[in-house]
Design a protein around this motif. Structure first.
Motif, mmCIF file in Angstrom:
data_model
loop_
_atom_site.group_PDB
_atom_site.id
_atom_site.type_symbol
_atom_site.label_atom_id
_atom_site.label_comp_id
_atom_site.label_asym_id
_atom_site.label_seq_id
_atom_site.Cartn_x
_atom_site.Cartn_y
_atom_site.Cartn_z
ATOM 1 N N LYS A 156 21.301 26.736 16.562
ATOM 2 C CA LYS A 156 20.923 25.676 16.745
ATOM 3 C C LYS A 156 19.418 25.135 16.386
ATOM 4 N N PHE A 157 18.564 26.150 16.831
ATOM 5 C CA PHE A 157 17.326 26.090 16.191
ATOM 6 C C PHE A 157 16.961 26.047 14.740
ATOM 7 N N VAL A 158 17.485 26.912 14.080
ATOM 8 C CA VAL A 158 17.671 26.878 12.726
ATOM 9 C C VAL A 158 18.275 25.856 11.951
ATOM 10 N N GLU A 159 19.377 25.319 12.606
ATOM 11 C CA GLU A 159 20.062 24.205 12.046
ATOM 12 C C GLU A 159 19.286 22.998 11.945
ATOM 13 N N GLY A 160 18.214 22.888 12.898
ATOM 14 C CA GLY A 160 17.358 21.633 12.674
ATOM 15 C C GLY A 160 16.027 21.769 11.816
ATOM 16 N N ARG A 161 15.991 23.004 11.042
ATOM 17 C CA ARG A 161 14.766 23.154 10.418
ATOM 18 C C ARG A 161 14.795 23.083 8.889
ATOM 19 N N THR A 162 13.841 22.735 8.383
ATOM 20 C CA THR A 162 13.804 22.649 6.867
ATOM 21 C C THR A 162 12.810 23.610 6.084
ATOM 22 N N ALA A 163 12.813 23.901 5.011
ATOM 23 C CA ALA A 163 12.042 24.881 4.417
ATOM 24 C C ALA A 163 10.515 24.574 4.739
ATOM 25 N N GLU A 164 10.319 23.270 4.557
ATOM 26 C CA GLU A 164 8.897 22.671 4.976
ATOM 27 C C GLU A 164 8.433 22.941 6.303
ATOM 28 N N ASP A 165 9.300 22.948 7.055
ATOM 29 C CA ASP A 165 8.973 23.431 8.635
ATOM 30 C C ASP A 165 8.748 25.081 8.716
ATOM 31 N N TRP A 166 9.319 25.908 7.979
ATOM 32 C CA TRP A 166 8.883 27.321 8.135
ATOM 33 C C TRP A 166 7.457 27.593 7.294
ATOM 34 N N PHE A 191 5.446 35.509 9.801
ATOM 35 C CA PHE A 191 4.763 34.376 9.801
ATOM 36 C C PHE A 191 3.559 34.555 8.631
ATOM 37 N N GLY A 192 3.607 33.615 7.856
ATOM 38 C CA GLY A 192 2.367 33.418 6.929
ATOM 39 C C GLY A 192 1.042 32.964 7.543
ATOM 40 N N PRO A 193 -0.029 33.135 7.042
ATOM 41 C CA PRO A 193 -1.333 32.640 7.569
ATOM 42 C C PRO A 193 -1.116 30.827 7.821
ATOM 43 N N LEU A 194 -0.498 30.165 6.645
ATOM 44 C CA LEU A 194 -0.412 28.638 6.946
ATOM 45 C C LEU A 194 0.103 28.145 8.195
ATOM 46 N N VAL A 195 1.436 28.898 8.448
ATOM 47 C CA VAL A 195 2.080 28.404 9.384
ATOM 48 C C VAL A 195 1.705 28.695 11.060
ATOM 49 N N THR A 196 1.045 30.048 10.835
ATOM 50 C CA THR A 196 0.313 30.537 12.020
ATOM 51 C C THR A 196 -0.630 29.488 12.525
ATOM 52 N N ARG A 197 -1.643 29.024 11.515
ATOM 53 C CA ARG A 197 -2.737 28.266 11.775
ATOM 54 C C ARG A 197 -2.065 26.950 12.339
ATOM 55 N N ALA A 198 -1.229 26.176 11.426
ATOM 56 C CA ALA A 198 -0.694 24.910 11.639
ATOM 57 C C ALA A 198 0.302 24.794 12.913
ATOM 58 N N LYS A 199 1.248 25.682 13.024
ATOM 59 C CA LYS A 199 2.234 25.397 14.007
ATOM 60 C C LYS A 199 2.431 26.271 15.230
ATOM 61 N N LEU A 200 1.790 27.611 15.143
ATOM 62 C CA LEU A 200 1.771 28.591 16.170
ATOM 63 C C LEU A 200 0.674 28.607 17.213
ATOM 64 N N TYR A 201 -0.632 28.448 16.377
ATOM 65 C CA TYR A 201 -1.988 28.842 17.097
ATOM 66 C C TYR A 201 -2.833 27.666 16.810
ATOM 67 N N ILE A 203 8.446 25.620 18.327
ATOM 68 C CA ILE A 203 9.712 25.349 19.156
ATOM 69 C C ILE A 203 9.198 23.957 20.104
ATOM 70 N N ASP A 204 9.382 22.836 19.383
ATOM 71 C CA ASP A 204 8.925 21.694 19.833
ATOM 72 C C ASP A 204 9.693 21.292 21.126
ATOM 73 N N GLU A 205 8.732 20.402 22.061
ATOM 74 C CA GLU A 205 9.172 19.883 23.197
ATOM 75 C C GLU A 205 10.452 19.529 23.190
ATOM 76 N N GLY A 206 11.176 18.743 22.322
ATOM 77 C CA GLY A 206 12.312 18.317 22.097
ATOM 78 C C GLY A 206 13.528 19.302 22.025
ATOM 79 N N PHE A 207 13.093 20.234 21.605
ATOM 80 C CA PHE A 207 14.428 21.531 21.435
ATOM 81 C C PHE A 207 14.272 22.160 22.780
#
Length: 267
Positions: free
Chosen positions: A128-138, A158-168, A220-224
């Motif tokens: 269900k999580f993967v269903e709602g994600r686009t390539a841009e999200d990853w 996880f790459g450096p960009l997603v780590t900085r922007a969405k994880l940390y 994993i946004d608040e909505g999910f």
């Protein structure tokens, strides 16, 4: 580490389970606070994670991946119960542990974590999580086959960009550097988890559960997170404002306080 004077009597055993690409090291801020409060804390490295020496190709199934946690619970004295805490993918590991050892789990705590229910295969929440994600999200997350026949689980890092922007994104620059330095290739084990039977109502379903919502998580946004709670209601929901996906780093005092309250109530 010895408990501070006067606190040994309230000591609880809290087991902290890391998420994908991370290791027991990721709990260092929370573990330090819990130990200072007098609790016993375990931070196992799951297979092919942290300082565990195995490469991912030697970990073909999710149960193999979670085995260090399962071994820890199996080794506990018969009468001992722990507060079992899972972050992110660690939620599926603590669900498996609760299915196999419900009598040893005082409470299962999901910290912005994937939380299976007891009516669907454990892969369901991941799908269900993967269903709602686009390539841009990853973003720059790397997914790779491990073998030409596709018998081994797909790996990811996880790459450096997603780590900085969405994880940390709310963590200190020092913790971002630490995370990037210590991350290892992991897997979501979706194909293997899809083959597993749902965790049972009699065992996994009998364990008391708490979900800690991290309100500023962009991974994993608040909505999910709220969808998972609606899909599988828990005994208690707690919230942390200003917590990104790595609340372990960004809001360690608040997270440790939540876990202390849970331990006092359930353990």
């Amino acid at each position: 580490m010895e408990a501070p004077a006067g606190k040994a009597a309230c000591s609880k055993h809290i087991v902290l389970v890391h998420g994908a690409c991370h290791g027991g090291w990721s709990w260092y801020k929370v573990a330090t606070r819990l130990r200072s409060a007098g609790h016993r804390v375990s931070t196992p490295d799951l297979a092919a994670s942290g300082v565990d020496p195995r490469p991912l190709r030697e970990v073909p199934t999710f149960r193999d991946y979670s085995k260090p946690l399962l071994d820890l619970l199996e080794s506990l004295p018969a009468e001992e119960k722990v507060v079992l805490v899972g972050h992110s993918l660690g939620g599926v590991s603590i669900a498996l542990a609760s299915e196999l050892f419900p009598e040893k789990v005082a409470a299962a705590v999901f910290v912005t974590a994937f939380m299976p229910d007891h009516s669907s295969p454990p892969s369901y929440v991941l799908e269900k999580f993967v269903e709602g994600r686009t390539a841009e999200d990853w973003m720059d997350t790397e997914f790779k086959p491990q073998d030409p026949d596709g018998k081994l689980p797909i790996s990811f890092l996880f790459g450096p960009l997603v780590t900085r922007a969405k994880l940390y994104q709310l963590c200190s620059p020092e913790d971002l550097t630490l995370g990037r330095s210590l991350m290892r290739v992991s897997s979501m084990f979706e194909d293997d988890l899809r083959l597993q039977q749902p965790y049972s109502e009699a065992r996994y379903g009998s364990v008391r559960k708490v979900f800690i919502v991290c309100k500023d998580d962009l991974a994993i946004d608040e909505g999910f997170q709220r969808w998972m709670i609606e899909n599988y209601p828990v005994d208690k929901v707690m919230e942390i404002d200003g917590a990104d996906h790595l609340a372990l780093f960004s809001t360690p005092a608040e997270l440790a306080s939540c876990l202390t309250d849970i331990a006092e109530k359930y353990a």
